[in-house]
Design a protein around this motif. Structure first.
Motif, mmCIF file in Angstrom:
data_model
loop_
_atom_site.group_PDB
_atom_site.id
_atom_site.type_symbol
_atom_site.label_atom_id
_atom_site.label_comp_id
_atom_site.label_asym_id
_atom_site.label_seq_id
_atom_site.Cartn_x
_atom_site.Cartn_y
_atom_site.Cartn_z
ATOM 1 N N LYS A 144 0.663 -1.172 -0.446
ATOM 2 C CA LYS A 144 -0.063 -0.077 -0.358
ATOM 3 C C LYS A 144 1.273 1.116 0.189
ATOM 4 N N SER A 145 2.139 1.350 1.210
ATOM 5 C CA SER A 145 2.554 2.498 0.698
ATOM 6 C C SER A 145 3.482 2.389 -0.227
ATOM 7 N N HIS A 146 3.716 1.414 -0.826
ATOM 8 C CA HIS A 146 4.406 1.183 -1.907
ATOM 9 C C HIS A 146 4.095 1.662 -3.160
ATOM 10 N N TYR A 147 2.381 1.701 -2.864
ATOM 11 C CA TYR A 147 1.167 2.113 -3.576
ATOM 12 C C TYR A 147 1.362 3.840 -3.761
ATOM 13 N N PHE A 148 1.022 3.818 -2.788
ATOM 14 C CA PHE A 148 1.121 5.515 -2.564
ATOM 15 C C PHE A 148 2.170 6.068 -3.123
ATOM 16 N N SER A 149 2.943 5.924 -2.270
ATOM 17 C CA SER A 149 4.205 6.723 -2.913
ATOM 18 C C SER A 149 4.663 6.798 -4.745
ATOM 19 N N LYS A 150 4.448 5.546 -5.595
ATOM 20 C CA LYS A 150 4.465 5.606 -6.697
ATOM 21 C C LYS A 150 3.619 6.235 -7.366
ATOM 22 N N THR A 151 2.780 6.390 -7.089
ATOM 23 C CA THR A 151 1.476 6.898 -7.211
ATOM 24 C C THR A 151 2.290 8.863 -7.529
ATOM 25 N N LEU A 152 2.018 9.210 -6.119
ATOM 26 C CA LEU A 152 3.164 10.216 -5.509
ATOM 27 C C LEU A 152 3.751 10.518 -6.645
#
Ligand SMILES: Nc1ncnc2c1ncn2[C@@H]1O[C@H](COP(=O)(O)OP(=O)(O)OP(=O)(O)O)[C@@H](O)[C@H]1O
Ligand SMILES: [Mg+2]
Lengths: 302, 377
Positions: free
Chosen positions: A16-24
């Motif tokens: 999830k956090s990985h996904y979030f940072s990727k989106t960012l």
């Protein structure tokens, strides 16, 4: 039991956090370009679109009142003739570009990697100088008192100067000259991408040089041909200065018509309406291109 | 046997680089011949010269006993199956298969049945109208074969046709290709760097190395009587000793090696002081705690690997050389760390007379582990 739940949860939060940072990161990359596009492309286009539905007062001032009359005027009789003429000149220019560019691109695609790079650079180099200047140099060469005519007269080959510019032929010449590289680049790219094994396979199966061209090379370079045609045809409709310089005012093109609305006629709403039609035509062509299996990246010229 | 293709004194240079150095061999009619060799040894180059895509720098290629050097690819009754299939992406399956016929001017109505026949041959009936992107790798490979066969070539050239497939499919296609070749009776020249594939499919194998032919023979001969260390290493696993013939008596030929000696069968044609290589296959190696007459090769048991039907063991020699030994899976193994001696039946040793350059290297550099490393891969 607890352990297994734990070990299952950990990766999920991690992703999830990985996904979030990727989106960012993704948005961080897109945002500046998006603002740029918004300011320079979207807002002006919206302005043109809105303008095309506005009315006009007697002195050419804009009255912010919704109307469809501009679009009715777009298709007025005298304009239709201009469109037909522009499309005709655009089509002829496109065909001429194609006929010159295809053999040329094929020639370059057969060269070694170094020669390819140099030759393609040479194709693009002229475009860094001002296109008006380049057009005027054609005039110097080709007008009645130009270099070519005077030389030919001196040599006694002709007795009356040839009219090579200030006519429709002159416009086509200018268009072809300015737009040729937009035909060469996508065709070269598509030719360059053809797997050489396919050519050998065809040869192995008994195809002659001509059959290889007809059955393999041309079909496989179709995306490049379509892309090139679009990239030549559409700008040719809008390049008003070409007909100004090379046509000497003999024929009005779509681009001139739009130009006139914004300058001499001061009819911005009508100018916008014609522009909107041109944009719609472009979009239609692009959609057709993609439907035929074209790759949009080809239009970017890479 | 009728001669189909003959390469005589073929050389090929790219610029100054000699890629093929004096290649000579013959392919007979109806034969399944495989060119086997490591990457970059010139297999593709040779195949391309046979097909006509490249011209030899010197030498002559004969097809049906007639020189073909001046014939373009399409005038040779040879077709190629390309490594990456090279199917025409803008055409359907049927159009791909029928391409050769179309080029020959066969009218459309006559092409249909022939295409269907070819598709049936490769077990893809009814696939004619498919687009290529609707096919699996194995199916594409079959289409490529059908396309190459439609003009009824005398020879089919196949350049690593199965290398893009996964192991299971590859095994299946190996059998299928072999079946096809038997059924059609066409000469196949097949390229691979997979020795197992070569052993399984071929009538004969031409082992190539650095642009020259090491040995050409049927699979069994190659395995049992390799002529060079390279072949011994490349086909199956090997242990290679090098040494000097030290004593020839009526009954014995003794070879001295580093830290020991071994005995050759007395009928081997060697002379005293000759430098030789002895190849012994891992399955022929025996280990004993007591010394066996004729051999003195001390060794220590270093590792065992269980591999199902067989056990693989590594024996360490005093000079560090790792000797490979395989034994039946149910056999009792000596303990690790145990010291003893290595020997074998005299008839099992393969003598390689030292003419090939890799042996001279070994003699220049008396390090046994180097010789053994060649067998490592
Ligand atoms: N057109 C070329 N120009 C220069 N060198 C080449 C050319 N084609 C091949 N070579 C060189 O010739 C050598 C042999 O190449 P070839 O393709 O025949 O090897 P190969 O045995 O088929 O190897 P692989 O198993 O990797 O396919 C290689 O070293 C390669 O780099
Ligand atoms: Mg190869």
């Amino acid at each position: 039991m607890e352990k297994s739940i734990d070990s299952e949860n950990v990766p999920i939060t991690k992703t999830k956090s990985h996904y979030f940072s990727k989106t960012l990161i993704k948005w961080g990359q897109i945002l500046p370009i998006s603002i740029w596009m918004l300011l320079l492309v979207v807002i002006p286009l919206m302005y043109v679109l809105i303008m095309s539905f506005m009315s006009r007062d007697f002195y050419g001032g804009i009255v912010y009142k919704f109307t469809l009359s501009n679009f009715a005027q777009v298709f007025a009789g005298q304009n239709l003739k201009i469109y037909a003429q522009s499309i005709g000149i655009g089509a002829v220019s496109t065909v001429v570009c194609l006929l010159i560019a295809y053999p040329f691109a094929m020639f370059i695609a057969q060269k070694g990697p170094v020669a390819k790079t140099i030759l393609m650079a040479l194709v693009v180099v002229p475009s860094v100088s001002n296109s008006l200047v380049r057009l005027f140099s054609w005039i110097t060469l080709l007008r009645k008192t130009g270099v070519v005519n005077t030389t030919l007269e001196h040599l006694g080959i002709i007795h009356h100067p040839l009219s090579m510019v200030y006519n429709t032929g002159g416009i086509v010449l200018g268009m072809v000259y300015l737009l040729l590289m937009f035909m060469i680049i996508p065709i070269f790219n598509s030719l360059d991408r053809i797997d050489h094994n396919l050519i050998e396979a065809a040869e192995d199966l008994g195809a002659t040089k001509w059959q290889i061209l007809k059955e393999i090379v041309i079909p496989l370079s179709k995306p490049g041909i379509f892309a090139g045609c679009i990239m030549v045809f559409i700008p040719s409709l809008g390049y008003f200065f070409v007909s100004d310089v090379m046509g000497g005012g003999t024929s009005t093109m779509m681009g001139n018509l739009i130009e006139n609305q914004f300058q001499t006629s001061r009819n911005w709403p009508l100018g916008s309406a014609i522009s909107v039609m041109l944009i719609v035509l472009t979009l239609v062509l692009l959609v057709l291109f993609q439907r035929r299996g074209g790759d949009m990246a080809d239009l970017g010229g890479r | 046997m009728k001669e189909m293709i003959r390469l005589s004194s073929i050389k090929k240079n790219y610029g100054d680089v000699k890629i093929i150095k004096d290649l000579n061999f013959t392919v007979y009619e109806g034969e399944f011949l495989t060119m086997l060799g490591p990457s970059g040894c010139g297999k593709t180059t040779t195949l391309r010269m046979i097909a006509g895509f490249e011209e030899p720098t010197s030498g002559e290629i004969m097809l049906n006993e007639k020189p073909v050097s001046n014939l373009p690819p399409y005038k040779r009754k040879i077709n190629t199956v390309f490594q990456n299939y090279a199917l025409f992406p803008h055409l359907t399956v049927a159009q791909n298969v029928g391409f050769g016929l179309k080029m020959a001017g066969v009218p459309k109505v006559k092409r249909g049945p022939q295409v269907e026949k070819m598709l049936k041959l490769v077990q893809l009936e009814g696939y004619g109208n498919r687009k290529l992107d609707q096919l699996s790798g194995g199916q594409k490979q079959r289409i490529a074969i059908a396309r190459a066969l439609i003009n009824h070539p005398q020879v089919l050239l196949l350049d690593e046709p199965l290398s893009a497939l996964d192991l299971k499919l590859r095994k299946q296609m190996q059998l299928e290709l072999k079946r096809l070749q038997r059924k059609l009776g066409i000469t196949f020249v097949y390229v691979t760097h997979d020795q197992e594939e070569a052993l399984m499919m071929s009538d004969r194998i031409a082992v190539m190395n650095k642009g020259h032919l090491e040995q050409i023979a049927d699979p069994r001969t190659l395995y049992e009587q390799p002529k060079t260390c390279f072949v011994a290493n490349f086909i199956g696993e090997s242990n290679i000793f090098y040494g000097k013939v030290s004593e020839i008596t009526k009954t014995d030929t003794k070879v001295t090696i580093e830290n020991g000696y071994l005995t050759l069968q007395s009928d081997k044609p060697v002379f005293e002081k000759q430098i030789v290589n002895i190849v012994i296959r891992p399955e022929k190696v025996k280990f004993s705690t007591t010394e066996v007459p004729g051999f003195h090769i001390p060794a220590t048991v270093a590792e065992h690997y269980y591999a199902g039907n067989v056990n693989k063991s590594v024996l360490r020699l005093p000079n560090g050389m790792a000797l490979k030994m395989t034994s039946a899976g149910d056999q009792k193994l000596p303990e690790i760390g145990k010291s003893g001696f290595v020997y074998w039946e005299l008839a099992d040793a393969i003598l390689i007379k030292t003419t090939s350059d890799d042996v001279f290297k070994a003699v220049d550099n008396p390090d046994f582990s180097m010789v053994n490393q060649m067998g490592g891969d």
